[in-house]
Write a protein that holds these residues in place. Structure first.
Motif, short mmCIF file in Angstrom:
data_model
loop_
_atom_site.label_atom_id
_atom_site.label_comp_id
_atom_site.label_asym_id
_atom_site.label_seq_id
_atom_site.Cartn_x
_atom_site.Cartn_y
_atom_site.Cartn_z
N SER A 1 0.83 -1.20 0.00
CA SER A 1 0.00 0.00 0.00
C SER A 1 0.86 1.25 0.00
N PRO A 2 0.40 2.31 -0.61
CA PRO A 2 -0.82 2.38 -1.40
C PRO A 2 -0.54 1.93 -2.84
N THR A 3 -1.61 1.77 -3.59
CA THR A 3 -1.51 1.49 -5.02
C THR A 3 -2.19 2.64 -5.75
N TYR B 1 -5.14 3.96 -3.33
CA TYR B 1 -6.02 2.89 -2.85
C TYR B 1 -5.25 2.00 -1.89
N SER B 2 -5.91 1.56 -0.83
CA SER B 2 -5.31 0.63 0.12
C SER B 2 -5.96 -0.73 -0.03
N THR C 1 -7.35 -2.24 3.35
CA THR C 1 -8.60 -1.78 3.93
C THR C 1 -9.70 -1.54 2.90
#
Length: 189
Positions: free
Chosen positions: A12-14, A163-164, A167
């Protein structure tokens, strides 16, 4: 001591990217992806990964081209929608109220409202398991003038969406931490 979380896709993140391609009938289609990034500097290339079950996977395979569209933070809702609906039975562009532009250098559509677009010609396809990795040579990068400072992409003006996978949540870009190949000088002797 660290806690083991097992073998999972928790990096993460992406990036939050919407990948677009034409379907067999020439209809614009797009899908939100989080598995992607730069994979080569010369020639400049991006790698994206999609499941074979997705409609966009088939579109890219057939057209041999795609665009990567980078949303602003206020477009996170549109990006999320493009990852929820299927292009098999939905015109995502019409439903989201966005317009498809035609790329100049590859046979692929792009999201006109998104501030940053990479036009890519498919060069490699790698079957990885559940996902297929598509490598595309970047033929052009198109940016709205509003996100540029001195002809370069200004990350604060772009306001990209992250984006994670851990989560399943979207985040905005944080503050500038310093210049690359510079802030580490404190350790150079």
């Amino acid at each position: 001591m660290k806690t083991s979380l097992g073998a999972k896709t928790l990096a993460s993140p992406t990036p939050t990217w919407v990948v677009c391609a034409y379907d067999a009938a020439g209809k614009p289609n797009g899908a939100t992806i989080a598995w992607g990034g730069i994979c080569c500097s010369k020639p400049p290339c991006l790698a994206i990964s999609l499941r074979a079950a997705t409609y966009t996977h088939g579109c890219i395979t057939a057209s041999k081209a795609f665009t990567v569209n980078v949303p602003r933070q206020d477009q996170a809702v549109i990006a999320d929608y493009f990852g929820m609906a299927s292009g098999r039975d939905t015109d995502k562009f019409a439903a989201a109220g966005v317009s498809a532009g035609k790329s100049d250098l590859v046979s692929a559509p792009y999201l006109q409202e998104f501030p940053l677009v990479f036009e890519c010609a498919l060069t490699h396809v790698v079957e990885l398991g559940l996902h297929t990795q598509f490598v595309g040579e970047i033929k052009d990068v198109k940016a709205d003038p509003e996100i540029l400072t001195d002809g370069k992409i200004d990350m604060e003006k772009l306001g990209t969406v992250l984006y994670s996978p851990a989560t399943r949540q979207y985040f905005g870009l944080g503050p500038l931490l310093g210049a690359g190949f510079s802030i580490g000088n404190a350790y150079v002797k």
